[in-house]
Design a protein around this motif. Structure first.
Motif, PDB file in Angstrom:
ATOM      1  N   MET A 106      45.407  53.137  39.651  1.00  0.00           N
ATOM      2  CA  MET A 106      44.390  52.789  38.658  1.00  0.00           C
ATOM      3  C   MET A 106      44.971  52.603  37.256  1.00  0.00           C
ATOM      4  SD  MET A 106      42.110  52.390  40.799  1.00  0.00           S
ATOM      5  CE  MET A 106      40.921  51.732  39.667  1.00  0.00           C
ATOM      6  N   ASP A 107      45.986  53.386  36.873  1.00  0.00           N
ATOM      7  CA  ASP A 107      46.567  53.216  35.547  1.00  0.00           C
ATOM      8  C   ASP A 107      47.306  51.882  35.425  1.00  0.00           C
ATOM      9  OD1 ASP A 107      48.378  54.291  37.367  1.00  0.00           O
ATOM     10  OD2 ASP A 107      49.475  55.424  35.862  1.00  0.00           O
ATOM     11  N   LEU A 119      47.008  46.183  33.373  1.00  0.00           N
ATOM     12  CA  LEU A 119      46.777  44.755  33.592  1.00  0.00           C
ATOM     13  C   LEU A 119      45.530  44.295  32.835  1.00  0.00           C
ATOM     14  CD1 LEU A 119      47.627  44.712  37.387  1.00  0.00           C
ATOM     15  CD2 LEU A 119      48.822  43.360  35.652  1.00  0.00           C
ATOM     16  N   ALA A 120      44.458  45.076  32.904  1.00  0.00           N
ATOM     17  CA  ALA A 120      43.218  44.734  32.198  1.00  0.00           C
ATOM     18  C   ALA A 120      43.440  44.736  30.684  1.00  0.00           C
ATOM     19  CB  ALA A 120      42.110  45.703  32.583  1.00  0.00           C
ATOM     20  N   TRP A 128      44.307  40.606  31.988  1.00  0.00           N
ATOM     21  CA  TRP A 128      44.100  40.214  33.383  1.00  0.00           C
ATOM     22  C   TRP A 128      42.767  40.758  33.868  1.00  0.00           C
ATOM     23  CZ3 TRP A 128      47.089  36.699  35.653  1.00  0.00           C
ATOM     24  CH2 TRP A 128      48.335  36.444  35.068  1.00  0.00           C
ATOM     25  N   LEU A 129      41.920  39.874  34.364  1.00  0.00           N
ATOM     26  CA  LEU A 129      40.600  40.238  34.869  1.00  0.00           C
ATOM     27  C   LEU A 129      40.638  40.245  36.386  1.00  0.00           C
ATOM     28  CD1 LEU A 129      37.525  40.673  34.405  1.00  0.00           C
ATOM     29  CD2 LEU A 129      37.297  38.194  34.476  1.00  0.00           C
ATOM     30  N   GLU A 130      40.285  41.381  36.989  1.00  0.00           N
ATOM     31  CA  GLU A 130      40.303  41.449  38.450  1.00  0.00           C
ATOM     32  C   GLU A 130      39.109  40.697  39.024  1.00  0.00           C
ATOM     33  OE1 GLU A 130      40.867  44.379  42.271  1.00  0.00           O
ATOM     34  OE2 GLU A 130      40.760  45.295  40.286  1.00  0.00           O
ATOM     35  N   LEU A 131      39.374  39.863  40.008  1.00  0.00           N
ATOM     36  CA  LEU A 131      38.329  39.122  40.722  1.00  0.00           C
ATOM     37  C   LEU A 131      37.924  39.979  41.923  1.00  0.00           C
ATOM     38  CD1 LEU A 131      40.132  35.646  40.619  1.00  0.00           C
ATOM     39  CD2 LEU A 131      38.404  36.518  39.021  1.00  0.00           C
ATOM     40  N   GLU A 132      37.092  40.991  41.659  1.00  0.00           N
ATOM     41  CA  GLU A 132      36.779  42.000  42.672  1.00  0.00           C
ATOM     42  C   GLU A 132      36.158  41.419  43.931  1.00  0.00           C
ATOM     43  OE1 GLU A 132      34.801  45.420  41.069  1.00  0.00           O
ATOM     44  OE2 GLU A 132      36.167  45.516  39.368  1.00  0.00           O
ATOM     45  N   GLU A 133      35.396  40.348  43.793  1.00  0.00           N
ATOM     46  CA  GLU A 133      34.743  39.745  44.962  1.00  0.00           C
ATOM     47  C   GLU A 133      35.746  39.062  45.889  1.00  0.00           C
ATOM     48  OE1 GLU A 133      35.011  36.539  41.868  1.00  0.00           O
ATOM     49  OE2 GLU A 133      34.497  38.663  41.823  1.00  0.00           O
ATOM     50  N   LEU A 166      43.802  38.700  40.411  1.00  0.00           N
ATOM     51  CA  LEU A 166      43.536  38.814  38.992  1.00  0.00           C
ATOM     52  C   LEU A 166      43.738  37.461  38.328  1.00  0.00           C
ATOM     53  CD1 LEU A 166      45.372  41.571  39.910  1.00  0.00           C
ATOM     54  CD2 LEU A 166      44.383  42.262  37.754  1.00  0.00           C
ATOM     55  N   LYS A 167      43.002  37.245  37.233  1.00  0.00           N
ATOM     56  CA  LYS A 167      43.079  35.959  36.537  1.00  0.00           C
ATOM     57  C   LYS A 167      43.230  36.193  35.043  1.00  0.00           C
ATOM     58  CE  LYS A 167      40.815  31.540  36.038  1.00  0.00           C
ATOM     59  NZ  LYS A 167      39.817  30.646  36.539  1.00  0.00           N
ATOM     60  N   LYS A 168      44.074  35.371  34.440  1.00  0.00           N
ATOM     61  CA  LYS A 168      44.239  35.354  32.983  1.00  0.00           C
ATOM     62  C   LYS A 168      44.416  33.905  32.586  1.00  0.00           C
ATOM     63  CE  LYS A 168      47.052  37.222  29.243  1.00  0.00           C
ATOM     64  NZ  LYS A 168      48.194  38.086  28.911  1.00  0.00           N
ATOM     65  N   ASP A 169      43.545  33.418  31.739  1.00  0.00           N
ATOM     66  CA  ASP A 169      43.533  32.007  31.359  1.00  0.00           C
ATOM     67  C   ASP A 169      43.414  31.165  32.633  1.00  0.00           C
ATOM     68  OD1 ASP A 169      43.794  32.753  28.641  1.00  0.00           O
ATOM     69  OD2 ASP A 169      45.976  32.834  28.841  1.00  0.00           O
TER      70      ASP A 169
END
Length: 132
Positions: free
Chosen positions: A80-81, A86-87, A91-96, A105-108
């Motif tokens: 988790m850390d 990353l967040a 970086w945004l996690e695409l949980e779905e 994860l996506k960034k830009d």
């Protein structure tokens, strides 16, 4: 006497339970990944493989790192850390889209897949507009 006997009987159980606790990993700081400097990687992770994908048109390049106990026993405990780092770096996690131990994860316009295992993790950069 009963307390001593009970303690002696419980001692093996206590030792067994303590031995089953997940081992922990340690992150000593972060550096940029060799495939993309925008992807933070623990500085104490050891690069063990560069991966070239020629058979999957959705995958650009990948790397595999070793970091003892990063995924916990059998890779069941995501770090988790590390995901928080990353967040914090955008970086945004695409949980779905998550598939078991594979996190997207996506960034830009960049999408990466991170697969967490017991003592290793793999980062794969996907092509833009990849179908996954």
């Amino acid at each position: 006497m009963k307390k001593i006997l009970l303690t002696l009987c419980m001692l093996p159980l206590l030792i067994w339970v303590q031995g089953c606790a997940p081992a922990t990993y340690e992150i000593a700081g972060y550096t940029g990944s060799s495939i993309n400097p925008d992807i933070p990687v623990p500085t104490n992770a050891k690069l063990i493989e560069n991966i070239a994908y020629s058979d999957d048109p959705n995958l650009k390049k990948g790397v595999k790192y070793e970091l003892e106990h990063i995924g916990g026993e059998q890779g069941l405990y995501p770090p988790m850390d590390y995901f928080q780092k990353l967040a914090d770096t955008g970086w945004l996690e695409l949980e779905e889209k998550r598939l078991g131990s594979v996190h997207f994860l996506k960034k830009d316009n960049t999408v990466i897949a991170i697969e967490i295992q017991e003592n290793t993790f793999q980062i794969t950069e996907m092509i833009e507009d990849a179908a996954f």
